[in-house]
Design an enzyme around this catalytic site. Structure first.
Site, PDB file in Angstrom:
ATOM      1  N   GLU A  73      -5.432  14.969  36.397  1.00 48.45           N
ATOM      2  CA  GLU A  73      -4.134  14.610  36.580  1.00 48.45           C
ATOM      3  C   GLU A  73      -3.755  15.533  37.951  1.00 48.45           C
ATOM      4  O   GLU A  73      -3.099  14.878  38.784  1.00 48.45           O
ATOM      5  CB  GLU A  73      -3.085  14.696  35.632  1.00 48.45           C
ATOM      6  CG  GLU A  73      -3.486  13.866  34.330  1.00 48.45           C
ATOM      7  CD  GLU A  73      -3.199  12.524  34.357  1.00 48.45           C
ATOM      8  OE1 GLU A  73      -3.022  12.111  35.209  1.00 48.45           O
ATOM      9  OE2 GLU A  73      -3.419  11.905  33.391  1.00 48.45           O
ATOM     10  N   HIS A  98      -5.624  14.071  40.675  1.00 48.60           N
ATOM     11  CA  HIS A  98      -5.353  12.879  41.332  1.00 48.60           C
ATOM     12  C   HIS A  98      -4.009  13.124  42.257  1.00 48.60           C
ATOM     13  O   HIS A  98      -3.857  12.366  43.277  1.00 48.60           O
ATOM     14  CB  HIS A  98      -4.947  11.979  40.018  1.00 48.60           C
ATOM     15  CG  HIS A  98      -5.861  11.624  39.134  1.00 48.60           C
ATOM     16  ND1 HIS A  98      -5.585  10.689  37.892  1.00 48.60           N
ATOM     17  CD2 HIS A  98      -7.146  11.497  39.312  1.00 48.60           C
ATOM     18  CE1 HIS A  98      -6.851  10.504  37.378  1.00 48.60           C
ATOM     19  NE2 HIS A  98      -7.665  11.036  38.155  1.00 48.60           N
ATOM     20  N   GLU A 141       1.747  11.774  38.564  1.00 47.08           N
ATOM     21  CA  GLU A 141       0.506  12.375  37.953  1.00 47.08           C
ATOM     22  C   GLU A 141       1.075  13.653  37.407  1.00 47.08           C
ATOM     23  O   GLU A 141       0.740  14.010  36.349  1.00 47.08           O
ATOM     24  CB  GLU A 141      -0.369  12.550  39.129  1.00 47.08           C
ATOM     25  CG  GLU A 141      -1.054  11.332  39.620  1.00 47.08           C
ATOM     26  CD  GLU A 141      -2.098  10.624  38.779  1.00 47.08           C
ATOM     27  OE1 GLU A 141      -2.216  10.915  37.628  1.00 47.08           O
ATOM     28  OE2 GLU A 141      -2.482   9.586  38.986  1.00 47.08           O
ATOM     29  N   GLU A 155       0.459   5.270  31.877  1.00 50.33           N
ATOM     30  CA  GLU A 155      -0.715   5.280  32.401  1.00 50.33           C
ATOM     31  C   GLU A 155      -1.418   3.933  32.245  1.00 50.33           C
ATOM     32  O   GLU A 155      -2.068   3.531  33.142  1.00 50.33           O
ATOM     33  CB  GLU A 155      -1.571   6.272  31.724  1.00 50.33           C
ATOM     34  CG  GLU A 155      -1.288   7.642  31.743  1.00 50.33           C
ATOM     35  CD  GLU A 155      -2.265   8.825  31.495  1.00 50.33           C
ATOM     36  OE1 GLU A 155      -3.192   9.222  32.370  1.00 50.33           O
ATOM     37  OE2 GLU A 155      -2.327   9.351  30.273  1.00 50.33           O
ATOM     38  N   HIS A 176      -8.531   8.300  29.785  1.00 49.67           N
ATOM     39  CA  HIS A 176      -7.261   8.806  29.289  1.00 49.67           C
ATOM     40  C   HIS A 176      -6.645   7.779  28.326  1.00 49.67           C
ATOM     41  O   HIS A 176      -6.012   8.126  27.190  1.00 49.67           O
ATOM     42  CB  HIS A 176      -6.372   8.925  30.526  1.00 49.67           C
ATOM     43  CG  HIS A 176      -6.547  10.047  31.714  1.00 49.67           C
ATOM     44  ND1 HIS A 176      -5.870  10.173  32.671  1.00 49.67           N
ATOM     45  CD2 HIS A 176      -7.667  10.680  31.633  1.00 49.67           C
ATOM     46  CE1 HIS A 176      -6.455  10.975  33.396  1.00 49.67           C
ATOM     47  NE2 HIS A 176      -7.632  11.457  32.664  1.00 49.67           N
ATOM     48  N   GLU A 229      -8.630   7.222  34.698  1.00 48.91           N
ATOM     49  CA  GLU A 229      -7.463   6.893  33.577  1.00 48.91           C
ATOM     50  C   GLU A 229      -8.102   5.815  32.475  1.00 48.91           C
ATOM     51  O   GLU A 229      -7.327   5.811  31.292  1.00 48.91           O
ATOM     52  CB  GLU A 229      -6.731   5.852  34.578  1.00 48.91           C
ATOM     53  CG  GLU A 229      -5.889   6.710  35.694  1.00 48.91           C
ATOM     54  CD  GLU A 229      -4.907   7.813  34.892  1.00 48.91           C
ATOM     55  OE1 GLU A 229      -4.568   7.482  33.769  1.00 48.91           O
ATOM     56  OE2 GLU A 229      -4.461   8.635  35.835  1.00 48.91           O
ATOM     57  N   TYR A 284      -3.731  14.155  49.768  1.00 43.29           N
ATOM     58  CA  TYR A 284      -5.067  13.814  50.787  1.00 43.29           C
ATOM     59  C   TYR A 284      -4.797  12.583  51.570  1.00 43.29           C
ATOM     60  O   TYR A 284      -4.713  12.668  52.800  1.00 43.29           O
ATOM     61  CB  TYR A 284      -6.322  13.920  50.072  1.00 43.29           C
ATOM     62  CG  TYR A 284      -7.425  13.542  51.139  1.00 43.29           C
ATOM     63  CD1 TYR A 284      -7.910  14.016  52.123  1.00 43.29           C
ATOM     64  CD2 TYR A 284      -8.479  12.763  50.438  1.00 43.29           C
ATOM     65  CE1 TYR A 284      -8.933  13.665  52.957  1.00 43.29           C
ATOM     66  CE2 TYR A 284      -9.861  12.212  51.139  1.00 43.29           C
ATOM     67  CZ  TYR A 284      -9.814  12.751  52.349  1.00 43.29           C
ATOM     68  OH  TYR A 284     -10.828  12.333  53.313  1.00 43.29           O
TER      69      TYR A 284
END
Length: 246
Positions: free
Chosen positions: A100, A103, A69, A173, A210, A207, A109
């Site tokens: 990004e 992400h 990312e 991507e 994107h 995405e 996380y």
């Protein structure tokens, strides 16, 4: 023209020449989400019951996505944004770069929540042949945009812009990321890691925009620069995608 160095005349949204970019920006804003909105506590129960192979799949995904990312973010900041004149495109790219980063934090996380050896996972992309090759593939195109003097007003400079965009947007991507998403969502199909699957769904929603932006960008650049539409360049672009798949 879409490509070139931004001038004072390019700092106003109106008259708007690329409305599709502004519409994608507004859609991206409506899609805004934050990783900690998704509770992963239930998924921890699944994790305890998963096989070592299943856990390996999740760890391997995190090892790829976490740095990937940021690689995309760098490509946008250094290889796309500086070469566009359109303020509406700059708006969308600013939101995409935030996404990004978001992400990356989302995958962090997951690493913080599941009982994983994070130091080991951070090292995987530097030791795994396929990941080393993928990062080398992207770096090869990004170097053209950052370490070599690129004159975006020339046909060759415009070709380098397209090459970089195809490598990072279409291949990375559009192909590599979606291959990973398929693995991640396969767990939810078996009633495992359902909340992790929701997180991946939100990433996919970003995405998809994107990809729309990148594909629109390629099409508009080609429409405005007919001299690039040669069989030789088309074959070169095709070979970039085939190499990425390989």
């Amino acid at each position: 023209m879409l490509l070139g160095k931004a001038s004072p005349e390019d700092m106003n949204l109106h008259p708007m020449h690329y409305k599709w970019a502004y519409e994608l920006y507004n859609q991206a804003v409506r899609n805004t989400w934050f990783p900690h909105e998704i509770p992963l506590g239930e998924d921890l129960n699944d994790w305890r019951d998963m096989t070592e192979d299943e856990r390996h799949a999740v760890k391997f995904l995190m090892a790829f996505f976490n740095p990937a990312e940021l690689i995309v973010n760098r490509s946008l900041a250094l290889g796309v944004y500086p070469y566009l004149k359109s303020p509406e495109c700059h708006l969308y790219l600013a939101k995409q770069m935030w996404e990004e980063a978001n992400h990356c934090v989302a995958f962090e996380y997951v690493l913080e929540t599941f009982p994983m050896d994070r130091d080991t996972i951070y090292q995987i992309h530097t030791e795994t042949d396929s990941m080393i090759k993928k990062e080398g593939f992207i770096t090869n195109y990004l170097k053209r945009m950052t370490e070599v003097t690129l004159d975006i007003t020339t046909p060759e400079g415009k070709k380098d812009f397209i090459r970089n965009l195809v490598a990072t947007n279409i291949v990375m991507e559009g192909i590599w990321f979606y291959s990973g998403f398929m693995v991640a969502l396969s767990f939810r199909q078996r009633n495992q890691l359902r909340n992790f699957g929701s997180l991946i769904n939100w990433v996919i929603r970003d995405e998809s925009l994107h990809l729309k932006f990148g594909i629109n960008l390629v099409h508009n650049v080609l429409e405005e620069n007919a001299e690039l539409l040669t069989e030789e360049f088309a074959n070169e672009i095709r070979s970039i995608i085939v190499e990425g798949v390989s």
